[in-house]
Design a protein around this motif. Sequence first.
Motif, PDB file in Angstrom:
ATOM      1  N   ALA A 391       0.833  -1.207   0.000  1.00 27.88           N
ATOM      2  CA  ALA A 391       0.000   0.000   0.000  1.00 27.88           C
ATOM      3  C   ALA A 391       0.867   1.256   0.000  1.00 27.88           C
ATOM      4  N   PHE A 395       0.605   4.197  -2.883  1.00 28.14           N
ATOM      5  CA  PHE A 395       0.237   5.592  -2.637  1.00 28.14           C
ATOM      6  C   PHE A 395       1.411   6.549  -2.827  1.00 28.14           C
ATOM      7  N   VAL A 405      -5.996  10.969  -4.240  1.00 22.89           N
ATOM      8  CA  VAL A 405      -6.823   9.775  -4.093  1.00 22.89           C
ATOM      9  C   VAL A 405      -8.117  10.151  -3.381  1.00 22.89           C
ATOM     10  N   ILE A 408     -10.470   4.925  -1.078  1.00 26.68           N
ATOM     11  CA  ILE A 408      -9.588   3.801  -0.781  1.00 26.68           C
ATOM     12  C   ILE A 408     -10.461   2.681  -0.260  1.00 26.68           C
ATOM     13  N   ILE A 419      -8.819   1.980  -5.581  1.00 27.84           N
ATOM     14  CA  ILE A 419      -8.695   3.410  -5.320  1.00 27.84           C
ATOM     15  C   ILE A 419      -9.551   4.172  -6.321  1.00 27.84           C
TER      16      ILE A 419
END
Length: 442
Positions: A391, A395, A405, A408, A419
């Motif tokens: 993760a 990101f 974003v 999630i 996402i």
Amino acid sequence: MDRITVKFGGSSVADADQFSKVAAIVKADPRRRIIVVSAPGRRHQDEPKITDLLYLCCDMAAMGTDIGEPFGIIQSRFTEIADALRLDSAVPELLDSFRQDLETGCSRDYAASRGEYFCARLMAEYLQAEFVDPADHIVIRPNGTVVPQTYQTLAARFRDQTQRYVMAGFYGRGQDGEVKTFSRGGSDISGAIAARAAGAILYENWTDTSGILMADPRIVGTPRCIDEISFREVREMSYMGASVFHDEAILPVREAAIPICIKNTNRPHDPGTRIVPRLSQQTLVSTEIAGISGKKPFTMISLEKTLMNKEVGFGYRLLGILRQYNISFEHCPSSIDSISVIIEASQLDGLEESVLDDIRRQLAPDHLSIEHDLALLAVVGEGMARTVGIAGKLFDALARAGINVRIINQGASEINIIIGVAEHDYEAAIRAIYAAFVPATP
């Protein structure tokens, strides 16, 4: 004798040259005994699809319009294949009879099924194999699934393990006895049904690509081909929009634990992609993610209400409002005082204000908002749950690309991270994620 079921897509049977490639592939392995074919595909981008022409002929005949032009194209395609392969075929005569069926009135499903039917007749003649009409064996329920007895009756038809069989894809019959088609692309389903009925050790799906790609080549350029992927992974990628494999075709072979191999008719020696019940240990330890897929556009409706968590049935009533409008949702992230529903944008066409008014009236939220033009991306991989830092890597890649974003969500199976980003960031997000997880080839 172990048998392999092979399915050839439209591009693999587009003309006589492609028929010759199919024959070479089939004869290269004596275990390839059950062959399933689609209707002949396009030979070039501007050429209409046979199935589209069949639908057009059916509709024109229903309106009393002469079908000579589109039917002539269909007829010439099949006649050219038969003549080039020097087949003393019954197909030209059958086409004349079919034209009468169209002109006197036949169902759209029957009309559409004839592309596969005539192709399978030609292929059976060319391979000197037995032709199998799926309408005699495959019974399709109204919801598109098949009745269990289908597998027994089809297995009996395939009982001679020394014989080659060619079956038409895409259709069977309804419970009323009339010809019924699967959804478009449904020849993949037919192949999977045949593989399970035959007790095949492998289901090979031959097309014009050398396997499943890790990302959309229209976005990434030359994405890496996946060597091995699990049924669960390919289902997740297919659900999120990747054109990897007809998602309904997974079930028959998954239940029987029959592996699938996606192969390229034009490059038969390429290894392709294996779809397996369980990934090998080597794949698990060497692969961070299986692939990246996505869809757009989506709309997100968000509600906030203090003590929402104490209000029994709040979520039930929210989803009930959507049900009243026959709207399904993709995801429903929530927190203690807020909940959102993410919906394909097209489902709200003409209904947005009515849905929002009902939410206000029935749920009395403190705050209600709607956000348009969103895209959803799924990063899929069996090994993600056991790999530290996935993760963070994901990101970080998006942050470096300057992409915000908005959503999630991680599935309960922990094999995907979903996402949401603004639609205008969709392609950049896929490229950023791909670059982070797939090292550039020197």
